[in-house]
Write a protein that holds these residues in place. Sequence first.
Motif, PDB file in Angstrom:
ATOM      1  N   THR A  36     -37.982 -42.459  21.225  1.00 32.94           N
ATOM      2  CA  THR A  36     -36.516 -42.436  21.161  1.00 32.94           C
ATOM      3  C   THR A  36     -35.973 -43.769  20.674  1.00 32.94           C
ATOM      4  O   THR A  36     -35.147 -43.818  19.748  1.00 32.94           O
ATOM      5  N   ASP A 120     -42.551 -26.474  24.013  1.00 39.35           N
ATOM      6  CA  ASP A 120     -42.648 -27.617  24.931  1.00 39.35           C
ATOM      7  C   ASP A 120     -42.394 -27.193  26.375  1.00 39.35           C
ATOM      8  O   ASP A 120     -43.117 -27.590  27.293  1.00 39.35           O
ATOM      9  N   SER A 405     -33.120 -32.913  28.343  1.00 41.65           N
ATOM     10  CA  SER A 405     -33.829 -34.035  27.723  1.00 41.65           C
ATOM     11  C   SER A 405     -32.908 -34.717  26.704  1.00 41.65           C
ATOM     12  O   SER A 405     -32.968 -34.455  25.503  1.00 41.65           O
ATOM     13  N   SER A 407     -33.044 -37.732  25.874  1.00 47.49           N
ATOM     14  CA  SER A 407     -33.836 -38.609  25.011  1.00 47.49           C
ATOM     15  C   SER A 407     -34.260 -37.882  23.743  1.00 47.49           C
ATOM     16  O   SER A 407     -34.318 -38.487  22.663  1.00 47.49           O
ATOM     17  N   LEU A 408     -34.536 -36.579  23.841  1.00 44.25           N
ATOM     18  CA  LEU A 408     -34.895 -35.809  22.653  1.00 44.25           C
ATOM     19  C   LEU A 408     -33.695 -35.661  21.722  1.00 44.25           C
ATOM     20  O   LEU A 408     -33.826 -35.756  20.496  1.00 44.25           O
ATOM     21  N   PHE A 411     -33.291 -38.908  20.038  1.00 39.75           N
ATOM     22  CA  PHE A 411     -34.360 -39.047  19.045  1.00 39.75           C
ATOM     23  C   PHE A 411     -33.987 -38.305  17.759  1.00 39.75           C
ATOM     24  O   PHE A 411     -34.208 -38.816  16.653  1.00 39.75           O
ATOM     25  N   ALA A 509     -46.009 -32.009  19.713  1.00 46.93           N
ATOM     26  CA  ALA A 509     -45.617 -32.508  21.035  1.00 46.93           C
ATOM     27  C   ALA A 509     -46.168 -31.612  22.133  1.00 46.93           C
ATOM     28  O   ALA A 509     -46.485 -32.092  23.234  1.00 46.93           O
TER      29      ALA A 509
END
Length: 555
Positions: A36, A120, A405, A407-408, A411, A509
């Motif tokens: 990230t 995921d 998420s 952070s995803l 990112f 991932a």
Amino acid sequence: MVLASTPKVVLGCVAFVIFWVLAVFPSVPFLPVGRTAGSLLGAMLMVLFRVMTPEEAYAAIDLPILGLLFGTMVVSIFLERADMFQYLGSMLSWKSRGSKDLLFRVCLVSAVASALFTNDTTCVVLTEFILKVARQNNLPPQPFLLALASSSNIGSSATPIGNPQNLVIAVTSGISFGSFLFGIFPAMIVGVLTNVFILLCYFWKYLSVEKVRDQEAAAHELVVADDEVSSHRFTPARMSHASSVNGDADYMRSDSMTRGGVGDTLRSRSYNSEGDRDIQVAIRSLRASSMSQEMVEVSTVCDRGRDDGPRKVTRTTSHQRSVIIEDAPEKDACFHEKEKPQEEEEMKRKTWKVFVWKTAVYLTTLGMLIALLMGLNMSWSAITAALVLLALDFTDAQACLEKVSYSLLIFFCGMFITVDGFNRTGIPNALWELVEPHARIDSAKGIALLAVVILFLSNVASNVPTVLLLGTRVAASARAISPASEKKAWLILAFVSTVAGNLTLLGSAANLIVCEQARRAQFHGYNLTFWSHLRFGVPSTIIITAIGLLIVVSY
């Protein structure tokens, strides 16, 4: 497109290389900041190096993709809380007919779940459960972990919401959910079955071990490639994540009831809805009311208006539940032990409330899928379903939203800016112009070369950046042939870039999630190494890609 000025090309390449290194190897010794932060660093350098302006950087962020990704995350969180993944896990061990049947179920369940809930998410919630099932049956974990990771990647190729690169393709190309599904679903099914066949061929002798072997012999003979396995005395396998609502019934039926296990179990779980908390309180109340007291003396004096005056009734309760009644026949006793059904009725009411809530979650998810199949805007359909679920929860949404998420999402923002800045240098277009005459999808050689390029870039630069770099160029090349060829090119890109994740452990991932979840699993960890994955991944990816391309091209 001509190349940009030399300083812009050099600085743009530097920023993109930094982004790529941190995205592929997030723990590099010289800058272990993670993916990230690495994507944000690449985006910031694109602006600082004047490869693009701040306004162009903001414009490069694709909000519809972020909205679709956010909506599917929230829906997946509610489905997990509503025990959807626990039901999927139960399908793995229900009336299993042996190791080969179990392997087939793992492949099928993980593929279907990934198509609907992203690969995921499926890998996160099923990895530890599959480990427990394999250990309890004295089976090697490696085939089942590889089955989970590879089938999740293959299954996620079937729908636009199966993985991030499909989200990008669906939004960028404008292909409807139904067209996307019908175009890749046959190839996905054949790919999953082929994957099962390859796994069975590769691990046949390890899956043929008799179940009657004792655990020591199994631990000695069933080690496959990886030896870093910790042993433990196994408890019955069940889903390990703590967001389940209905899981209390399983715990109530277990042996942990006898020594306070229910209380400890409930305290170790997180409850995010009002129904969950009410069930917790009700169970504790029932448990408290059923505990025997050491010595309780209850004295009551009742006057029924009889000639002999009042009668004294004394009730003494011990472990033997003895009762002593003085000066009164049993039929005239005024003290009677009364049951208190209020707790049970309250428990039933709360259980019914949870059942209604879970039904609403499933119906809302089904409505979202129907909206997607009808061709409605995918981003707003997912966001609407997420908001409906948050409203139906009747609690503060903070606990649920904290599981998203972010952070995803961040990112993706940094990646959009970095890739767009790299495109502005002109290098990707110049390289594509060299390959494009030989990679047109109107010939078998062109399709094969295009697939090789996608496989290579997906494992070197990761699949989402590959889609961002090649998507519009491949589509433009196919559009020159025919409008139908453009759609076919997008589907080829979606299928190949997704299946390419099975080539190496770093290709997806989902692979990394399975590897890390298995390694960190308490008491039954397993180390899935890069080379053990590569030995299976290379032949599986090549065969499934070749078969799937024949099906997608013929669509």
